[in-house]
Every structure is written in structure tokens, then in C-alpha cells.
Design a protein around this motif. Structure first.
Motif, short mmCIF file in Angstrom:
data_model
loop_
_atom_site.label_atom_id
_atom_site.label_comp_id
_atom_site.label_asym_id
_atom_site.label_seq_id
_atom_site.Cartn_x
_atom_site.Cartn_y
_atom_site.Cartn_z
N THR A 191 33.70 40.38 33.35
CA THR A 191 34.60 41.54 33.29
C THR A 191 34.15 42.61 32.32
N THR A 192 33.10 42.34 31.54
CA THR A 192 32.63 43.30 30.55
C THR A 192 31.11 43.31 30.54
N GLU A 193 30.54 44.48 30.46
CA GLU A 193 29.09 44.60 30.39
C GLU A 193 28.55 43.90 29.14
N LYS A 213 30.47 46.52 34.55
CA LYS A 213 31.17 45.34 34.02
C LYS A 213 30.59 44.04 34.60
N ASN A 214 29.80 44.14 35.65
CA ASN A 214 29.26 42.96 36.32
C ASN A 214 27.79 42.72 35.98
#
Length: 439
Positions: A252-254, A427-428
Motif C-alpha cells: 500500500t506504500t511505495e 504504491k505498488n
């Protein structure tokens, strides 16, 4: 006259080493009572035969505290058996005029021999020895520990950018065993007891966890008799074969990081979580990757290398895995170039794919490239044998060797845009900057 003779020689060599996949690949498949799955393809175009054995065990099947076992066994199972002396396995093949090799991935371990077709029985005997009673003993274990350590030093520790996959996967996966590298931990291998090695062998290297795939100049009824002779009496494995679930939670977060390496030129790597092989999205993602980076006319090469001269080399490739994997892009920058500049260009090209449909010309070009790669991959007997084994193991359908190309050709411009939107989001992804240690 010389040129004419050269062309004739090359044509003859081509005939000897492979055959075209212009026609349908026919095959028969069946199971032995012990669970060994057998696939046979008969083709008399060349006097050679490929004997391959695929074990459905890779690094993802390992104990988290004993990583590297599958790759270790790739080496250990060349140590010999009760009837083959240490170091003699290779000599049997080489003395018969053949070649052999093996490889390990996250999902499988694969062995093969390519031999003159009159040496088929030799190859079957060798593979049955490896399966039935390989030498899993201290002297071989200690020898192969040192071999694996040296391989790690050569391929990863002392090779520029050699740690990219290891550094990427350990950041991209938090739960799934894809998070550790195929070569695994040297500390884990050092700590493993001889009994643990034997337990691993008896769990995974059993007939009911293997596919014997043979292609080339064979007679199928006679080959079946030989297979029964050498493999029929091997007992089915009795241990439960552990397979992990595809349970990696969505990122959900880079994730961004910097790796300092023994390199001269900086690089940027982007890795996006991608669909498992065989899914509709996976085919579209592979075609997207081809569009971006296959050849000097690809989008990234034209911009990063030719036009803006930011990079020496660039590429995008999907790491097709049994469970959801990664699509990795990279750019090795020219001297003095900030990798941030190269990353910006890659991001711009991805945004174009998300907002604009590719042209008909580009779509046709990519489909032609995919078709050429597909045919080339099955142009040799060992390629056919491997493809048949893979399709059965991962998809449960060996006939995909004849039909999978249609799945690629059905991919539309809209499909490519949709997977770009769905998967290629900040985010992926994991982003790594590789910088020279001097920095």
C-alpha cells in the motif's frame, strides 16, 4: 564457393541442433503407479533426445530457517548414487557425446541431458539413480557447501548489480517465501545437519513430485518400456509435500531505498507487484514489458539511450512466477547522470501507457516479437521437453505448448492500458537506487 559451403554447413548444423515449431507438437502423457508424471514427444528430425526431470520444489518450499536447500540440492544431486561414483555423473554424459545442466528457481528444480538418441537408456538410468538413491552424505554435503559459497561470490557478491534480485525481493515481500533469494543463506546451509538434508531429499525428490519429460528421436512404445524398467519400482513418497499459499498482502506504500555496490555507473530499479503466470493480466503485462524494452526500437531504449542519452542500458521484464511475482524495470545510467533523471523518464513512459492506447503498429510489432520468442523457445528438443513439463506443472495442461500463443494474440490495446493502470502505480512498487560505493 566458401560462402556457399558455409551456408550449407550452417543449414546442416541447424538441422542437427533443433527443429521448427511450425507444426503442432504431438505428445502422450501418463502417470506411473508411483505418481511420476511422464510426457513423451516423438520427432525424428534430428538424432538427438532430451531427457528432462522437473521437481516441483524451489526456494518457496523451504523452511525460513533453512533457506537455500533447493538450490543446494541442484548441486548435491550430481554427487552420484549407490551405483554412480562421486564426480562420475557428468563423465557418463560427456563420454556419450551429450550435454547436461540444471537450474533452480523459486518454484522448481530442473535437470536435463541432451544425448544422441541411441543413448536414451543411459539418460534414463542416470535420472532414476538421482531419484531413487542419490548420495546424500557428509562428504558430498561439505563439498557442495563450498561450491555454493563460491557461486554466490561469483554471481552475486563480486558481480556488479549481482544483488539486484535479492535486494528487490526482500523489500517487496514481507510474508511470502519469495522474500528470500534462491541461493539462500550460507549461514542456514552451514547450520543444517546431515539429517535435515536427507529429510529434504526424501520429502521433495520423490516420483509423485516430479515430471519426466522426453522429446526427440524416440520410439514411444519402446521408451515407455524403458521408463517402466528404470522408474517403475521406485516407491512413491510418503511425506507431506509442503506448498505455501499465495498469501502476500497487497503493498500500500511505495518502498524506496539506496544500495551501495562495487559499480562504476549508477542505476535505478523499479519493481511492481504483478499477477501470477497464466492469468489474463500476466499475458498483457508481458506484452507491455516487450513494448517498453524489447529491442532498440522500444520506447524506453529510444528515449533513455538514443534521444536523451541518460542510460547505457535499459530493460523491463516480468518475473513470471507460480504465485504473484514482480515486473522489474531498470536503467544503468551513463557516467555523471543522476538516476533520478532516468527514473523520471521511465515514469513518463508508464503514464503514457496508462492514459493513451498504443498504436496498431506497435501492437502488431509486439505480437510479432512475442510469437518469434515463443517459437524460438520451442525450437530445440530440450526447449520442447521443458515447456511440456512447465505447462503440466504450473497450469495442469501440457497442451498449452500448442495453444498458449493464442492467449498472447488475444491481448488488446485496452488490456495493455488496463494492466498499466492496475499494477504500475507508485504504491505498488519498490524503487532502488544503485550507487557506487565511492559515493
Amino acid at each position: 564457393m566458401y560462402k556457399k559451403h558455409l551456408c550449407l554447413a550452417l543449414a546442416m548444423l541447424s538441422t542437427l541442433v533443433g527443429f521448427s515449431q511450425a507444426k503442432k507438437i504431438d505428445f502422450v502423457e501418463y502417470d506411473l503407479p508411483n505418481g511420476l508424471h511422464v510426457i513423451l514427444h516423438e520427432d525424428h528430425s534430428t538424432p538427438v533426445v532430451a531427457i528432462t526431470m522437473l521437481y516441483h520444489v524451489g526456494s518457496k518450499n523451504e523452511d525460513p530457517n533453512r533457506t537455500g536447500m533447493a538450490h543446494f540440492f541442484e548441486h548435491l544431486l550430481f554427487e552420484g548414487s549407490e551405483n554412480i561414483g562421486r564426480g562420475e555423473f557428468d563423465k557418463y554424459i560427456e563420454n556419450a557425446g551429450g550435454v547436461l545442466n540444471a537450474n533452480t528457481t523459486q518454484d522448481r528444480t530442473f535437470y536435463y541431458e541432451v544425448l544422441p538418441s541411441n543413448q536414451l537408456e543411459l539418460g534414463l538410468w542416470l535420472e532414476s539413480e538421482r531419484l531413487m538413491h542419490a548420495k546424500v552424505e557428509n562428504v558430498g554435503i561439505e563439498t557442495q557447501r563450498e561450491v555454493v559459497k563460491e557461486e554466490r561470490r561469483q554471481r552475486m557478491d563480486n558481480t556488479p548489480y549481482g544483488s539486484i534480485l535479492e535486494e528487490t525481493f526482500k523489500r517487496a515481500y514481507k510474508v511470502h517465501p519469495y522474500k528470500w533469494s534462491v541461493i539462500g543463506s550460507m549461514d542456514h546451509l552451514n547450520a543444517a545437519s546431515d539429517q535435515e538434508f536427507m529429510d529434504f531429499y526424501k520429502t521433495f525428490y520423490v516420483p509423485n513430485n516430479a515430471v519426466l519429460s522426453i522429446a526427440g528421436d524416440i520410439n514411444i512404445p519402446e521408451t515407455k518400456k524403458l521408463i517402466a524398467k528404470y522408474f517403475g519400482e521406485i516407491k512413491k513418497g510418503t511425506k507431506t509435500i509442503p506448498f505455501p499459499e499465495a498469501n502476500e498482502p497487497a503493498q500500500t506504500t511505495e518502498i524506496r531505498d539506496t544500495v551501495f555496490d562495487n559499480i562504476q555507473l549508477p542505476a535505478v530499479i523499479q519493481a511492481y507487484h504483478s499477477p501470477a503466470q497464466g492469468t489474463a493480466d500476466a499475458y498483457a503485462m508481458e506484452m507491455l514489458s516487450t513494448l517498453l524494452s524489447s529491442g532498440q526500437s522500444s520506447r524506453l531504449y529510444k528515449r533513455l539511450v538514443d534521444k536523451e542519452q541518460l542510460a547505457l542500458q535499459t530493460g523491463v521484464f516480468p518475473l513470471g512466477l507460480e504465485h504473484p511475482g514482480l515486473t522489474l524495470s531498470f536503467a544503468i545510467c551513463n557516467s555523471g547522470v543522476d538516476p533520478m533523471a532516468a527514473e523520471k523518464v521511465i515514469d513518463e513512459e508508464i503514464k503514457k501507457l496508462q492514459s493513451e492506447l498504443i498504436s496498431d503498429e506497435e501492437l502488431n510489432k509486439v505480437k510479432n516479437q512475442i510469437e518469434a520468442q515463443f517459437v524460438a523457445g520451442n525450437s530445440r528438443v530440450v526447449g520442447v521437453a521443458e515447456s511440456l513439463a512447465n505447462y503440466h506443472t504450473y497450469y495442469g495442461d501440457a497442451n498449452l505448448i500448442n495453444t498458449e500463443l493464442q492467449r498472447y494474440l488475444k491481448v488488446s490495446k485496452e488490456d495493455i492500458r488496463n494492466v498499466a493502470k492496475k499494477y504500475l502505480t507508485p504504491k505498488n512498487r519498490v524503487v532502488l537506487y544503485y550507487l557506487p560505493k565511492a559515493n
